[in-house]
Scaffold this motif. Structure first.
Motif, PDB file in Angstrom:
ATOM      1  N   ASP A   1      29.752 -19.001  35.926  1.00 23.02           N
ATOM      2  CA  ASP A   1      28.605 -18.071  36.696  1.00 23.02           C
ATOM      3  C   ASP A   1      29.320 -17.269  37.721  1.00 23.02           C
ATOM      4  O   ASP A   1      28.860 -16.156  38.185  1.00 23.02           O
ATOM      5  N   LEU A   2      30.386 -17.321  38.159  1.00 24.34           N
ATOM      6  CA  LEU A   2      31.377 -16.644  39.096  1.00 24.34           C
ATOM      7  C   LEU A   2      31.851 -15.323  38.189  1.00 24.34           C
ATOM      8  O   LEU A   2      32.221 -14.361  38.532  1.00 24.34           O
ATOM      9  N   GLY A   3      31.732 -15.469  36.854  1.00 24.61           N
ATOM     10  CA  GLY A   3      32.091 -14.208  36.236  1.00 24.61           C
ATOM     11  C   GLY A   3      33.747 -13.963  35.869  1.00 24.61           C
ATOM     12  O   GLY A   3      34.126 -12.759  35.887  1.00 24.61           O
ATOM     13  N   PHE A   4      34.379 -14.857  35.913  1.00 24.96           N
ATOM     14  CA  PHE A   4      35.859 -14.921  35.878  1.00 24.96           C
ATOM     15  C   PHE A   4      36.191 -14.454  34.316  1.00 24.96           C
ATOM     16  O   PHE A   4      35.659 -15.138  33.522  1.00 24.96           O
ATOM     17  N   PRO A   5      37.202 -13.487  34.023  1.00 26.06           N
ATOM     18  CA  PRO A   5      37.372 -13.299  32.591  1.00 26.06           C
ATOM     19  C   PRO A   5      38.168 -14.353  31.953  1.00 26.06           C
ATOM     20  O   PRO A   5      38.792 -15.188  32.646  1.00 26.06           O
ATOM     21  N   ILE A   6      37.843 -14.471  30.633  1.00 23.96           N
ATOM     22  CA  ILE A   6      38.499 -15.599  29.970  1.00 23.96           C
ATOM     23  C   ILE A   6      40.023 -15.100  29.704  1.00 23.96           C
ATOM     24  O   ILE A   6      40.467 -13.798  29.551  1.00 23.96           O
ATOM     25  N   THR A   7      41.051 -16.239  29.621  1.00 20.11           N
ATOM     26  CA  THR A   7      42.382 -15.754  29.259  1.00 20.11           C
ATOM     27  C   THR A   7      42.795 -16.848  28.137  1.00 20.11           C
ATOM     28  O   THR A   7      42.280 -17.824  27.992  1.00 20.11           O
ATOM     29  N   ALA A   8      43.880 -16.765  27.828  1.00 25.71           N
ATOM     30  CA  ALA A   8      44.664 -17.747  26.797  1.00 25.71           C
ATOM     31  C   ALA A   8      44.665 -19.036  27.566  1.00 25.71           C
ATOM     32  O   ALA A   8      44.437 -19.952  26.704  1.00 25.71           O
ATOM     33  N   PHE A   9      45.125 -18.937  28.790  1.00 23.23           N
ATOM     34  CA  PHE A   9      45.360 -20.130  29.594  1.00 23.23           C
ATOM     35  C   PHE A   9      43.945 -20.896  29.808  1.00 23.23           C
ATOM     36  O   PHE A   9      44.043 -22.246  29.364  1.00 23.23           O
ATOM     37  N   SER A  10      43.026 -20.065  29.813  1.00 24.67           N
ATOM     38  CA  SER A  10      41.584 -21.090  30.274  1.00 24.67           C
ATOM     39  C   SER A  10      41.162 -21.717  28.710  1.00 24.67           C
ATOM     40  O   SER A  10      40.539 -22.678  28.424  1.00 24.67           O
ATOM     41  N   CYS A  11      41.219 -20.881  27.479  1.00 26.86           N
ATOM     42  CA  CYS A  11      41.073 -21.370  26.267  1.00 26.86           C
ATOM     43  C   CYS A  11      41.792 -22.650  25.794  1.00 26.86           C
ATOM     44  O   CYS A  11      41.562 -23.511  25.409  1.00 26.86           O
ATOM     45  N   ASN A  12      43.191 -22.526  26.307  1.00 27.63           N
ATOM     46  CA  ASN A  12      44.132 -23.736  25.958  1.00 27.63           C
ATOM     47  C   ASN A  12      43.779 -25.063  26.779  1.00 27.63           C
ATOM     48  O   ASN A  12      43.844 -25.873  26.195  1.00 27.63           O
ATOM     49  N   GLN A  13      43.117 -24.720  28.044  1.00 21.64           N
ATOM     50  CA  GLN A  13      42.748 -25.951  28.636  1.00 21.64           C
ATOM     51  C   GLN A  13      41.418 -26.522  27.968  1.00 21.64           C
ATOM     52  O   GLN A  13      41.123 -27.779  27.829  1.00 21.64           O
ATOM     53  N   LEU A  14      40.513 -25.751  27.392  1.00 26.14           N
ATOM     54  CA  LEU A  14      39.541 -26.109  26.765  1.00 26.14           C
ATOM     55  C   LEU A  14      39.891 -26.919  25.526  1.00 26.14           C
ATOM     56  O   LEU A  14      39.408 -27.760  25.094  1.00 26.14           O
ATOM     57  N   LEU A  15      40.877 -26.172  24.652  1.00 26.69           N
ATOM     58  CA  LEU A  15      41.222 -26.992  23.560  1.00 26.69           C
ATOM     59  C   LEU A  15      41.927 -28.023  23.873  1.00 26.69           C
ATOM     60  O   LEU A  15      41.730 -29.210  23.241  1.00 26.69           O
ATOM     61  N   LEU A  16      42.574 -28.303  25.053  1.00 23.93           N
ATOM     62  CA  LEU A  16      43.270 -29.396  25.451  1.00 23.93           C
ATOM     63  C   LEU A  16      42.244 -30.610  25.799  1.00 23.93           C
ATOM     64  O   LEU A  16      42.371 -31.843  25.227  1.00 23.93           O
TER      65      LEU A  16
END
Length: 619
Positions: free
Chosen positions: A281-296
């Motif tokens: 909701d705060l609108g931060f852009p997605i990064t490889a780091f964030s995707c990796n955390q979701l994958l983890l």
């Protein structure tokens, strides 16, 4: 690219919160995946991303029935036991550590090559690095060099450690009264040393004192460090409450990703999802780091959603990193899908990313556990190279891996290279290797050499203690713990866990329970989750429902969220006691537990014990 960029600036923009546990997970990337249904992507998703996510998803799991909602994430993920979660001696995390130099110390987690990693098949632990999120600050090149050096001297830290009692406020008051310098560099070094030794209680006191006495104007990263320490010492609810007290102007991305990191560390799916939504909701852009955390997160709790995240990465043009592939390789290996794991490795290399030594160790472990010993040896030979003397640093990685594979001759050969002038990391690895080979005498000989050569920390003692625990050598283990105390070593969760296992292996579960109860009274740190589970499993095996429920409740009180693993053990206690578990299904649903086939089978068994009118007559 991301690893290189982040590794190049870990010190330059830091504050005193050095070493904090931060992780950056985002929800907003998921909202782009509105066209994913039942694991299939619509035609506008381009080919290579679709293929990557598609083969990963279908090889193991088949079609997904879990679409990703536009506004929120499902909390039905069924988390599994994560093993040793909170007692890593150094501050490195599986949450995406930068393994820049081969000599860096890894964590006790089966995602990385570390002597203790090799021992825990269920480990999914954590213990983060300040480099992960770049939250500490050095003011110049001299400070940078000092902070990089993990043994940099800090006068303030020495003063804190030499003071009696647990409170450090008097030390700080005296420091200021004497007119000693209290700059950010000194605070950073002190924080680093406290975190490195897992002295989070004292680190939190330092942060609280700095805030209360207004020694510095706190900025966002200072508040983030404070949140991290609160979560570690007092739990997530207190950390969440503190967030509301932070001035809104400082309540930015770093604050929420820090809170989120601790949700992930605690495997608290519901809270993590709430923070995901907040960050989205705060609108931060997605990064490889964030995707990796979701994958983890989903590697632990919901593998069927991994494919969805891969599709999101393609749609948002987020390139997989080495860590992305590590997660995928490990997920495939855990499912014993060697064909799928090899496909991930091929895709990684085709993407121009070569496996590092940690990735290779993951491969070795999964090849070996799947009975592919020749494949495992091939990778080990790749790690070794042509001349071990010129590539000496790999010895500490090879020793425990060969030990796990029960290859005595190879352990002897590698150790012969190190033995004339061994390094402390090589000695630690050798102790693990000889322990795995049941050669206690050689493990003790290496440990004795360490005692004569270096002043040992808790971590080094624990290597030998773990060997004694694995071999049910209670007397020697107790003697070693006494020596640790006599030598001034910090006795914390890692040691508590080893003591618990020593008593359990010796058949004295009540004493192990007592040790854990005493450990809980140490407010500065909480026992590791696997310590609770070790005792819970024992009570379950006995059919001791009362004590199993007590241990289950203690785990909840300590801040560990319930997961299928805990309920599985608890249900087993009822089954062995031949007692009905009333309301267990409702309890599991209340904790957002995904009731899989194994749990359904156990629930059916405990339901069979319920009395009926006929059974009352027969009784």
């Amino acid at each position: 690219m991301w690893a290189i960029r982040r590794a190049s600036t870990p010190i330059r923009n830091q504050v005193f919160g050095i070493g904090a546990s931060y992780t950056f997970l985002r929800l907003d990337g998921l909202t782009a995946c509105t066209d994913v249904k039942r694991g299939m992507a619509t035609s506008h998703v381009s080919s290579d991303s679709y293929l990557l996510s598609n083969w990963f998803h279908y090889v193991i799991h088949g079609p997904s029935r879990h679409g990703v909602d536009r506004r929120s994430l499902s909390s039905q993920a069924g988390p599994r036991s994560s093993g040793e979660e909170d007692d890593l001696e150094d501050g490195f995390s599986e949450l995406e550590p930068e393994k820049i130099m081969p000599t860096q110390t890894a964590v006790e987690d089966d995602m990385f090559v570390d002597p203790e990693l090799i021992e825990d098949d269920d480990g999914d632990s954590v213990g983060p690095s300040q480099n992960d999120l770049d939250l500490s600050e050095a003011t110049d090149d001299t400070d940078e060099k000092r902070l990089i050096n993990r043994r940099a001297y800090s006068e303030l830290f020495q003063a804190i450690m030499s003071s009696p009692g647990l409170s450090i406020h008097n030390v700080l008051d005296k420091w200021v009264a004497e007119g000693k310098d209290l700059n950010r560099s000194e605070i950073s070094l002190t924080m680093l040393n406290l975190r490195k030794r897992r002295l989070y209680g004292r680190a939190l006191q330092l942060s609280e004192w700095l805030e209360a006495n207004k020694q510095f104007d706190f900025i966002e990263r200072d508040y983030a460090s404070h949140i991290d320490l609160i979560a570690k010492v007092r739990g997530l609810p207190r950390a969440e409450h503190y967030v509301e007290k932070i001035p809104k102007s400082f309540r930015g991305e770093t604050i929420y990703r820090t809170l989120l990191a601790n949700c992930v560390v605690a495997n608290n799916v519901k809270k993590a999802e709430d923070v995901f939504t907040k960050i989205k909701d705060l609108g931060f852009p997605i990064t490889a780091f964030s995707c990796n955390q979701l994958l983890l997160l989903y590697k632990r709790h919901h593998k069927k959603k991994i494919a969805d995240i891969l599709l999101v990465m393609k749609k948002d043009n987020v390139k997989p990193t080495l860590f992305t592939y590590k997660i995928l390789i490990d997920a495939k290996g855990r499912s014993h899908d060697m064909v799928g794991m090899d496909q991930v490795i091929e895709t990684m290399k085709a993407d121009g990313i070569e496996p590092d030594i940690n990735t290779q160790a993951i491969m070795v472990k999964h090849y070996a556990s799947s009975g592919l010993k020749e494949r495992a040896v091939e990778v080990l030979k790749e790690i070794e190279g042509n001349d071990l003397n010129e590539k000496r640093w790999v010895c500490r990685f090879l020793l425990p891996l060969y030990g796990v594979m029960q290859m005595t001759d190879e352990v002897e050969r590698i150790w012969n290279v190190c033995e004339p002038d061994p390094r402390i990391e090589e000695c630690m690895s050798a102790i693990v290797a000889w322990g795995k080979l049941n050669n206690i005498e050689k493990a003790e000989a290496v440990f004795d050499h360490m005692l004569k050569t270096w002043k040992l920390s808790t971590r080094q003692y624990h290597m030998m203690l773990k060997v004694y625990a694995d071999h049910k050598m209670l007397a020697k283990g107790k003697d070693l713990v006494k020596r640790m105390g006599d030598n001034g070593c910090h006795i914390g969760p890692l040691t508590w866990d080893a003591i618990v296992k020593l008593y359990v292996e010796a058949g004295d579960v009540e004493k192990a329970d007592s040790v854990l109860q005493n450990a809980i009274q140490q407010k500065s740190m909480k026992p590791m989750q696997c310590s609770f589970m070790t005792i819970l499993d024992q009570y379950a095996g006995r059919g001791d429902v009362h004590n199993a429920e007590k241990m289950f409740h203690m785990m909840r009180e300590a801040g560990y969220v319930s997961r299928p693993r805990q309920f599985h053990s608890l249900l087993q206690a009822y089954i062995n006691a031949k007692a009905p578990a009333y309301g267990m299904g409702e309890r599991m649903k209340a904790d957002n537990i995904n009731i899989n086939r194994a749990l359904s089978t156990l629930l059916a068994q405990v339901s069979a014990f319920r009395k009926t009118a006929v059974s009352d007559l027969l009784d």
